[in-house]
Write a protein that holds these residues in place. Structure first.
Motif, PDB file in Angstrom:
ATOM      1  N   ALA A   3      75.656  23.721  22.899  1.00  0.00           N
ATOM      2  CA  ALA A   3      76.377  22.274  22.980  1.00  0.00           C
ATOM      3  C   ALA A   3      75.090  21.479  23.038  1.00  0.00           C
ATOM      4  CB  ALA A   3      76.685  22.485  24.741  1.00  0.00           C
ATOM      5  N   ILE A   4      74.115  21.611  23.601  1.00  0.00           N
ATOM      6  CA  ILE A   4      73.116  20.368  23.595  1.00  0.00           C
ATOM      7  C   ILE A   4      72.707  20.140  22.142  1.00  0.00           C
ATOM      8  CG2 ILE A   4      70.333  19.905  24.045  1.00  0.00           C
ATOM      9  CD1 ILE A   4      71.081  21.517  26.665  1.00  0.00           C
ATOM     10  N   VAL A   5      72.519  20.913  21.564  1.00  0.00           N
ATOM     11  CA  VAL A   5      72.068  20.484  19.868  1.00  0.00           C
ATOM     12  C   VAL A   5      73.468  20.302  19.008  1.00  0.00           C
ATOM     13  CG1 VAL A   5      69.867  21.709  19.998  1.00  0.00           C
ATOM     14  CG2 VAL A   5      72.097  23.219  19.110  1.00  0.00           C
ATOM     15  N   GLY A   6      74.663  20.595  19.641  1.00  0.00           N
ATOM     16  CA  GLY A   6      75.671  19.964  18.812  1.00  0.00           C
ATOM     17  C   GLY A   6      76.279  20.974  17.866  1.00  0.00           C
ATOM     18  N   ILE A   7      76.278  22.231  18.312  1.00  0.00           N
ATOM     19  CA  ILE A   7      76.923  23.628  17.635  1.00  0.00           C
ATOM     20  C   ILE A   7      78.192  23.825  17.946  1.00  0.00           C
ATOM     21  CG2 ILE A   7      76.631  25.761  17.056  1.00  0.00           C
ATOM     22  CD1 ILE A   7      74.512  24.181  15.573  1.00  0.00           C
ATOM     23  N   LYS A   8      79.233  23.587  17.177  1.00  0.00           N
ATOM     24  CA  LYS A   8      80.276  23.910  17.570  1.00  0.00           C
ATOM     25  C   LYS A   8      80.783  25.491  17.655  1.00  0.00           C
ATOM     26  CE  LYS A   8      83.772  20.855  16.897  1.00  0.00           C
ATOM     27  NZ  LYS A   8      85.005  20.129  15.944  1.00  0.00           N
ATOM     28  N   LEU A   9      81.324  25.808  18.924  1.00  0.00           N
ATOM     29  CA  LEU A   9      81.388  27.453  19.144  1.00  0.00           C
ATOM     30  C   LEU A   9      82.735  27.493  18.763  1.00  0.00           C
ATOM     31  CD1 LEU A   9      79.487  27.872  22.113  1.00  0.00           C
ATOM     32  CD2 LEU A   9      78.562  28.627  20.072  1.00  0.00           C
ATOM     33  N   PHE A  10      83.788  26.617  18.883  1.00  0.00           N
ATOM     34  CA  PHE A  10      85.214  26.847  18.337  1.00  0.00           C
ATOM     35  C   PHE A  10      85.302  25.568  17.517  1.00  0.00           C
ATOM     36  CE2 PHE A  10      84.083  28.554  22.571  1.00  0.00           C
ATOM     37  CZ  PHE A  10      84.736  29.979  22.514  1.00  0.00           C
ATOM     38  N   ASP A  11      86.206  25.983  16.641  1.00  0.00           N
ATOM     39  CA  ASP A  11      86.914  24.793  15.835  1.00  0.00           C
ATOM     40  C   ASP A  11      87.823  23.881  16.550  1.00  0.00           C
ATOM     41  OD1 ASP A  11      87.002  23.479  13.462  1.00  0.00           O
ATOM     42  OD2 ASP A  11      88.447  24.500  12.498  1.00  0.00           O
ATOM     43  N   ALA A  12      87.310  23.296  17.680  1.00  0.00           N
ATOM     44  CA  ALA A  12      87.974  22.373  18.395  1.00  0.00           C
ATOM     45  C   ALA A  12      87.243  21.576  19.292  1.00  0.00           C
ATOM     46  CB  ALA A  12      89.044  23.173  19.377  1.00  0.00           C
ATOM     47  N   ASP A  13      87.785  20.430  19.747  1.00  0.00           N
ATOM     48  CA  ASP A  13      87.083  19.446  20.704  1.00  0.00           C
ATOM     49  C   ASP A  13      87.311  19.998  22.290  1.00  0.00           C
ATOM     50  OD1 ASP A  13      89.643  18.618  21.001  1.00  0.00           O
ATOM     51  OD2 ASP A  13      89.092  16.699  20.145  1.00  0.00           O
ATOM     52  N   ASP A  14      86.792  19.246  23.087  1.00  0.00           N
ATOM     53  CA  ASP A  14      87.029  19.686  24.527  1.00  0.00           C
ATOM     54  C   ASP A  14      88.526  19.574  24.778  1.00  0.00           C
ATOM     55  OD1 ASP A  14      84.320  19.821  24.796  1.00  0.00           O
ATOM     56  OD2 ASP A  14      83.917  17.989  25.927  1.00  0.00           O
ATOM     57  N   ARG A  15      88.997  18.734  24.447  1.00  0.00           N
ATOM     58  CA  ARG A  15      90.637  18.628  24.669  1.00  0.00           C
ATOM     59  C   ARG A  15      91.478  19.635  24.261  1.00  0.00           C
ATOM     60  NH1 ARG A  15      93.958  12.873  23.797  1.00  0.00           N
ATOM     61  NH2 ARG A  15      95.749  13.402  25.367  1.00  0.00           N
ATOM     62  N   THR A  16      91.112  19.962  22.910  1.00  0.00           N
ATOM     63  CA  THR A  16      91.723  21.164  22.482  1.00  0.00           C
ATOM     64  C   THR A  16      91.465  22.587  23.131  1.00  0.00           C
ATOM     65  OG1 THR A  16      91.665  19.861  20.371  1.00  0.00           O
ATOM     66  CG2 THR A  16      92.316  21.944  20.044  1.00  0.00           C
ATOM     67  N   ILE A  17      90.091  22.582  23.229  1.00  0.00           N
ATOM     68  CA  ILE A  17      89.861  23.822  24.034  1.00  0.00           C
ATOM     69  C   ILE A  17      90.579  24.082  25.404  1.00  0.00           C
ATOM     70  CG2 ILE A  17      87.950  25.149  25.039  1.00  0.00           C
ATOM     71  CD1 ILE A  17      86.252  24.189  23.042  1.00  0.00           C
TER      72      ILE A  17
END
Length: 110
Positions: free
Chosen positions: A67-81
């Motif tokens: 999260a700190i280095v900007g790696i998306k773990l899921f293909d979604a933003d916070d709201r979508t998650i």
């Protein structure tokens, strides 16, 4: 006697990919290993283990580094998650509370 835990090849490759992606993100953001380790709240050696894909590192630490280095773990933003979590909770609620092993199989081969 303790047994050594083994991981599938898929899991090992996934951990290696995530670790290297975290390292790449750190380097692209020009964050030193010491700075990232401090932001996560771990030692530099733990960060090195994260970047090597060590399966024994706590998953929360790996996710925080990503999260700190900007790696998306899921293909979604916070709201979508958040929405996805809600839908999964709804699906879990529809399942039976207990899981039972299948009973004796009926032999109906006459």
């Amino acid at each position: 006697m303790t047994m050594k835990r083994t991981y599938s090849r898929y899991a090992q490759q996934g951990l290696a990919l995530l670790g290297k992606s975290i390292r790449l993100g750190r380097l692209q953001h020009r964050i030193t290993a010491q700075e990232l380790a401090e932001r996560i709240g771990v030692s530099r050696s733990t960060l090195q283990r994260i970047e090597k894909g060590d399966a024994k590192v706590e998953i929360g630490l790996v996710f925080e580094a990503a999260a700190i280095v900007g790696i998306k773990l899921f293909d979604a933003d916070d709201r979508t998650i958040t929405g996805m979590l809600s839908r999964v909770d709804d699906r879990i609620a529809l399942l039976p509370k207990h899981v039972y092993k299948a009973g004796k199989q009926v032999e109906d081969d006459f």
